[in-house]
Design a protein around this motif. Structure first.
Motif, PDB file in Angstrom:
ATOM      1  N   ASN A 191     -13.372  60.332 107.843  1.00 37.13           N
ATOM      2  CA  ASN A 191     -12.793  60.826 106.601  1.00 37.13           C
ATOM      3  C   ASN A 191     -11.939  59.739 105.937  1.00 37.13           C
ATOM      4  N   GLY A 192     -12.468  59.135 104.875  1.00 30.57           N
ATOM      5  CA  GLY A 192     -11.747  58.069 104.187  1.00 30.57           C
ATOM      6  C   GLY A 192     -11.871  56.704 104.826  1.00 30.57           C
ATOM      7  N   LEU A 193     -12.743  56.558 105.816  1.00 31.81           N
ATOM      8  CA  LEU A 193     -12.865  55.290 106.535  1.00 31.81           C
ATOM      9  C   LEU A 193     -13.645  54.270 105.719  1.00 31.81           C
ATOM     10  N   GLU A 194     -13.052  53.101 105.548  1.00 30.44           N
ATOM     11  CA  GLU A 194     -13.695  51.975 104.877  1.00 30.44           C
ATOM     12  C   GLU A 194     -13.392  50.697 105.654  1.00 30.44           C
ATOM     13  N   LEU A 195     -14.382  49.838 105.779  1.00 27.62           N
ATOM     14  CA  LEU A 195     -14.181  48.545 106.444  1.00 27.62           C
ATOM     15  C   LEU A 195     -14.093  47.410 105.442  1.00 27.62           C
ATOM     16  N   GLY A 196     -14.693  47.607 104.277  1.00 26.06           N
ATOM     17  CA  GLY A 196     -14.725  46.524 103.298  1.00 26.06           C
ATOM     18  C   GLY A 196     -15.512  45.342 103.837  1.00 26.06           C
ATOM     19  N   LYS A 197     -15.192  44.158 103.391  1.00 25.08           N
ATOM     20  CA  LYS A 197     -15.819  42.940 103.909  1.00 25.08           C
ATOM     21  C   LYS A 197     -15.021  42.455 105.110  1.00 25.08           C
ATOM     22  N   PHE A 198     -15.721  42.151 106.189  1.00 26.18           N
ATOM     23  CA  PHE A 198     -15.005  41.651 107.360  1.00 26.18           C
ATOM     24  C   PHE A 198     -15.738  40.465 107.967  1.00 26.18           C
ATOM     25  N   ASN A 215     -22.776  56.934 103.785  1.00 28.53           N
ATOM     26  CA  ASN A 215     -23.801  55.906 103.649  1.00 28.53           C
ATOM     27  C   ASN A 215     -23.174  54.600 103.176  1.00 28.53           C
ATOM     28  N   GLU A 216     -22.085  54.708 102.387  1.00 32.41           N
ATOM     29  CA  GLU A 216     -21.383  53.518 101.889  1.00 32.41           C
ATOM     30  C   GLU A 216     -20.771  52.722 103.044  1.00 32.41           C
ATOM     31  N   LEU A 217     -20.226  53.429 104.047  1.00 27.23           N
ATOM     32  CA  LEU A 217     -19.655  52.737 105.201  1.00 27.23           C
ATOM     33  C   LEU A 217     -20.735  51.985 105.965  1.00 27.23           C
ATOM     34  N   LEU A 218     -21.888  52.610 106.144  1.00 25.33           N
ATOM     35  CA  LEU A 218     -22.984  51.931 106.836  1.00 25.33           C
ATOM     36  C   LEU A 218     -23.425  50.698 106.056  1.00 25.33           C
ATOM     37  N   GLU A 219     -23.434  50.790 104.735  1.00 23.02           N
ATOM     38  CA  GLU A 219     -23.774  49.622 103.910  1.00 23.02           C
ATOM     39  C   GLU A 219     -22.750  48.504 104.108  1.00 23.02           C
ATOM     40  N   GLU A 220     -21.465  48.857 104.264  1.00 24.21           N
ATOM     41  CA  GLU A 220     -20.433  47.849 104.516  1.00 24.21           C
ATOM     42  C   GLU A 220     -20.673  47.159 105.853  1.00 24.21           C
ATOM     43  N   ILE A 221     -21.070  47.932 106.847  1.00 23.52           N
ATOM     44  CA  ILE A 221     -21.361  47.354 108.156  1.00 23.52           C
ATOM     45  C   ILE A 221     -22.538  46.391 108.060  1.00 23.52           C
ATOM     46  N   ILE A 222     -23.571  46.810 107.355  1.00 25.28           N
ATOM     47  CA  ILE A 222     -24.754  45.963 107.179  1.00 25.28           C
ATOM     48  C   ILE A 222     -24.384  44.641 106.511  1.00 25.28           C
ATOM     49  N   ALA A 223     -23.502  44.720 105.512  1.00 22.17           N
ATOM     50  CA  ALA A 223     -23.143  43.536 104.726  1.00 22.17           C
ATOM     51  C   ALA A 223     -22.342  42.516 105.523  1.00 22.17           C
ATOM     52  N   SER A 224     -21.617  42.977 106.563  1.00 19.02           N
ATOM     53  CA  SER A 224     -20.696  42.065 107.256  1.00 19.02           C
ATOM     54  C   SER A 224     -20.996  41.827 108.734  1.00 19.02           C
ATOM     55  N   VAL A 225     -21.811  42.670 109.342  1.00 17.72           N
ATOM     56  CA  VAL A 225     -21.983  42.583 110.788  1.00 17.72           C
ATOM     57  C   VAL A 225     -22.596  41.256 111.219  1.00 17.72           C
ATOM     58  N   GLN A 226     -23.319  40.606 110.318  1.00 21.20           N
ATOM     59  CA  GLN A 226     -23.906  39.307 110.661  1.00 21.20           C
ATOM     60  C   GLN A 226     -22.835  38.243 110.880  1.00 21.20           C
ATOM     61  N   ASN A 227     -21.609  38.542 110.461  1.00 23.31           N
ATOM     62  CA  ASN A 227     -20.504  37.606 110.679  1.00 23.31           C
ATOM     63  C   ASN A 227     -19.927  37.734 112.089  1.00 23.31           C
ATOM     64  N   SER A 228     -20.583  38.532 112.917  1.00 25.78           N
ATOM     65  CA  SER A 228     -20.130  38.743 114.300  1.00 25.78           C
ATOM     66  C   SER A 228     -21.245  38.384 115.275  1.00 25.78           C
TER      67      SER A 228
END
Length: 369
Positions: A191-198, A215-228
């Protein structure tokens, strides 16, 4: 070699640790929060001790235990001295008998060795309609006192304190910029969880539990997870639309097709009401060649999903295929058990009336509310 694992469900919370030194291994096990019991076993050679230890680890993982980089945290009390070898949990009970979370944190940073602690857990932080913002802001403002922390778990809240779908979370972009060297990030509540760019180059484990992920949170994960690139464990509880879950199957497909994580061993896409669609996405998918464990547990997995699993021979190459808690029939589970010796298809307490027409049956994820 040293491995630490934990098992958590609604009935038990256990830990299991094994350490090999020379031709001997030591097992420590018990209820989380206790010292546990110890067993020592000696072998003819170091090679045999290591082989037997690795076998035991696999057995535990197949039973639902999960690797943890750090043992569970100790509850912090205002004024208590700090042991640098321990992790600490900050939370307030209904009576606030041990102080608020902020009071506990304020006391913690005055103690010797606080800046050497590597694990911090934030539990129930106050009223049900508040988020962890005050605690996170305090940690950021005093970041030098938390400079050694590699493992953060924000939202270690039990159902007796607050149902998971009621937990108010927050945005973490600023927090993750300040603590970009962490190795573990665990969050509970969508509820209200956002990761933004990480950008978390040292991250090894990302675990997000929700009763309904956007779905927006999953998109945020997709956008940044490659940085890990060091990520070994990715576990996402996607939840249900009954509790504001909006994740789409095509977004999950985007996640697994775009992931280039060379060290990833565990992938969990769990607690989802679109589980049948998700398992279908893995038909002969190349990501299966790169990982060891796939976990589809806790969701609405029916015979339709079971048919997709049966048709996917590549799943046999995994070390572990977990589908604990499902709505498949006994006949389907028997077929899957015969085909996949690496699988766990325990239905757990998921129930429905098999005599009803399938379209009339009520299905539910294991943890929604």
């Amino acid at each position: 070699m040293k491995e630490y694992l934990e098992y958590k469900d609604y009935e038990s919370q256990k830990f299991w640790q094994i350490q090999v030194v020379g031709n001997q291994f030591t097992v420590l096990y018990g209820k989380i929060g206790t010292d546990g019991r110890e067993q020592v076993k000696t072998f003819d050679s170091e090679e045999k001790a290591l082989k037997e230890a690795q076998k035991l680890v696999v057995q535990k993982i197949n039973k639902g235990y999960q690797r943890k980089l750090e043992p569970s945290a100790t509850e912090y009390k205002v004024g208590a001295k700090v042991n640098a070898s321990k992790g600490y949990k900050f939370f307030q009970d209904y009576d606030v008998t041990d102080g608020t979370v902020l009071e506990q944190l304020a006391s913690f940073i005055t103690q010797e060795n606080c800046d050497k602690v590597t694990k911090i857990v934030i539990g129930m932080w106050g009223e049900h309609d508040s988020g962890p913002d005050n605690a996170l802001d305090f940690i950021i403002a005093n970041k030098e006192k938390f400079k050694a922390v590699k493992h953060f778990y924000i939202g270690d809240i039990e159902s007796e304190e607050n149902e998971m779908s009621w937990i108010i979370q927050t945005g973490y972009e600023k927090f993750l910029k300040e603590f970009s060297n962490i190795e573990t990030l665990e969050l509970r509540g969508g509820n209200g969880l956002e990761l933004g760019k990480f950008n978390l180059p040292n991250l090894k484990q990302l675990r997000i539990e929700t009763g309904g992920m956007s779905n927006e949170l999953l998109e945020e994960i997709i956008a940044s997870v490659q940085n890990s690139p060091n990520l070994t464990h990715l576990e996402l509880w996607l939840g249900t639309e009954d509790y504001e879950g909006t994740v789409k199957a095509e977004t999950v497909e985007k996640l697994i097709s775009g992931m280039d994580l060379p060290k990833l061993k565990f992938l969990g896409l769990m607690n989802s009401d679109i589980q049948d669609q998700i398992v279908k996405l893995f038909k002969n998918h190349p990501i299966i060649d790169k990982i060891e464990t796939l976990d589809f547990s806790m969701g609405v997995l029916t015979n339709k999903g079971g048919e997709s699993l049966l048709a996917n021979d590549k799943l046999s190459t995994l070390k572990s295929l977990r589908c604990v808690f499902n709505f498949m029939t006994d006949e389907m589970i028997e077929k899957l058990t015969v085909k996949f010796k690496n699988g766990d298809f325990d239905r757990s307490w998921a129930e429905h009336d098999e005599d009803e027409d399938e379209e009339d049956r009520y299905y539910y994820v294991e943890v929604g509310e």
